[in-house]
Scaffold this active site. Sequence first.
Site, PDB file in Angstrom:
ATOM      1  N   HIS A  14       0.793  -1.224   0.000  1.00 22.73           N
ATOM      2  CA  HIS A  14       0.000   0.000   0.000  1.00 22.73           C
ATOM      3  C   HIS A  14       0.826   1.275   0.000  1.00 22.73           C
ATOM      4  CE1 HIS A  14       0.472   1.161   4.301  1.00 22.73           C
ATOM      5  NE2 HIS A  14       0.578  -0.127   4.510  1.00 22.73           N
TER       6      HIS A  14
HETATM    7  N1  UDP Z   1      -3.967  -6.825   7.990  1.00 20.74           N
HETATM    8  C1  UDP Z   1      -5.219  -7.430   8.044  1.00 20.74           C
HETATM    9  N2  UDP Z   1      -5.823  -7.804   6.861  1.00 20.74           N
HETATM   10  C2  UDP Z   1      -5.218  -7.633   5.655  1.00 20.74           C
HETATM   11  C3  UDP Z   1      -3.923  -7.034   5.610  1.00 20.74           C
HETATM   12  C4  UDP Z   1      -3.340  -6.624   6.796  1.00 20.74           C
HETATM   13  O1  UDP Z   1      -5.767  -7.640   9.129  1.00 20.74           O
HETATM   14  O2  UDP Z   1      -5.806  -7.994   4.628  1.00 20.74           O
HETATM   15  C5  UDP Z   1      -3.346  -6.349   9.258  1.00 20.74           C
HETATM   16  C6  UDP Z   1      -1.969  -6.883   9.552  1.00 20.74           C
HETATM   17  O3  UDP Z   1      -2.035  -8.111  10.246  1.00 20.74           O
HETATM   18  C7  UDP Z   1      -1.378  -5.772  10.412  1.00 20.74           C
HETATM   19  C8  UDP Z   1      -2.026  -4.535   9.865  1.00 20.74           C
HETATM   20  O4  UDP Z   1      -3.168  -4.953   9.121  1.00 20.74           O
HETATM   21  O5  UDP Z   1      -1.788  -5.906  11.765  1.00 20.74           O
HETATM   22  C9  UDP Z   1      -1.074  -3.763   8.969  1.00 20.74           C
HETATM   23  O6  UDP Z   1      -1.749  -2.709   8.417  1.00 20.74           O
HETATM   24  P1  UDP Z   1      -1.213  -1.876   7.165  1.00 20.74           P
HETATM   25  O7  UDP Z   1      -0.317  -2.726   6.340  1.00 20.74           O
HETATM   26  O8  UDP Z   1      -2.423  -1.284   6.542  1.00 20.74           O
HETATM   27  O9  UDP Z   1      -0.460  -0.667   7.832  1.00 20.74           O
HETATM   28  P2  UDP Z   1       1.040  -0.411   8.306  1.00 20.74           P
HETATM   29  O10 UDP Z   1       1.358  -1.428   9.363  1.00 20.74           O
HETATM   30  O11 UDP Z   1       1.920  -0.494   7.092  1.00 20.74           O
HETATM   31  O12 UDP Z   1       1.003   0.967   8.859  1.00 20.74           O
END
Ligand code: UDP
Length: 384
Positions: A228
């Site tokens: 993303h």
């Molecule tokens: N996650 C989820 N479903 C999905 C993809 C990710 O529950 O289809 C969870 C993942 O386990 C983690 C979080 O979303 O806890 C990560 O979110 P994201 O990648 O949006 O944000 P970032 O961590 O990069 O800020």
Amino acid sequence: MSSVADVTHHDLGSYAAGVVSNPSRSSGRIAVVFGTRPEAVKLAPLLDRLDDAVIIHSGQHFSPALAAEFSAALGMRAPDLQLTVGGATRTSQVRDLATTLARRFVAEPPRVVVVHGDTNSTLGGALAARIAGLGIVHVEAGLRSDDRAMPEEHNRRIVDHLASLACAPTTIARDHLLAEGIPDDRIVVTGNTVVDALQRLRPDPATTARVLGRYGVTADAYVLATFHRPENVDDPPRFTALLDVLDHLGLPVLLPLHPRTARLDAVAPRGAVRVLEPLPHEEFLALFGACAICVSDSGGVQEEASVLRRPVVVARRSTERPEVIDTFAHLAPDPEAIGAIARRLLGDVAGEHARIAGLDSPYGVGDAAARIADAIDARFPRTE
Ligand code: UDP
């Protein structure tokens, strides 16, 4: 009622003078501001320990799969205040949150405002707290990618310097804060609540088997991928190259897509790559815990890898999570490197899984929420 402009003008004075909070007018409750999926995951264990939280959801993530439905599945109650900044530009989100929440915090001051991580909601909530003359607790403080092109790096740096209490997940994060001149007595090393969250939510073997069956994959014989970040998904040639690499790894690839990514035309399903809606957290964890490898540009996924003990190829130029690099996670700056590292890991998946099975997570043992709650109570005592 005073306008926000009045509030801002008035409080710039108290901010400059270092005045933080006025407990005599405080409601005694703790405001917790968040608005994205990873914040929900990592704040849920803390909210469980705060019996007097006012939950404020910014609406930054607004699709049900990432917001209300997602938070409810984590056991979170509905927010006390639901805002709707989602879909707006970054500047509008920060401005609108700072404006709306400053007004609310002046009218009904909580004893402190808790924000998490590095999102626009983090920055908007922290600015509002400061404008209203309140203390700020920054959970997951001190992360640094040193990549100034990342909006998250701007947000986390500003909020770390505004915070009255910086909850650093590791000593590496604490050292970043100290190196930037943040006084030691504003910092507490807590571990990361991601470990607490996984201890509660990690699916049992029967659930995992059911989820694998639902997606038609076999344990240790598929790749899980998520993307993303703008550096990947806002660059169509790079994103197309990345999908081509995934398509040629020799295993099925499950690609649950963040709505941010789903806008891209490049995401036509192809060969081995199966594009999915964002997954409920339990399903995602089940698929993550049983995959051969994960390929991702997510921050939270790098942390979760260290608890689920699955290798992650980090599809990024930089990371703010050096604690897991070269153990659980492997930085891969371009599609070529992603392919090379993925193929190396897949060349001996069982060996790789065995290698990391015995390593401890650098993010603690699952007591981060308790440590943070204790630090908040010690620093911002209840007024009743
Ligand atoms: N996650 C989820 N479903 C999905 C993809 C990710 O529950 O289809 C969870 C993942 O386990 C983690 C979080 O979303 O806890 C990560 O979110 P994201 O990648 O949006 O944000 P970032 O961590 O990069 O800020």
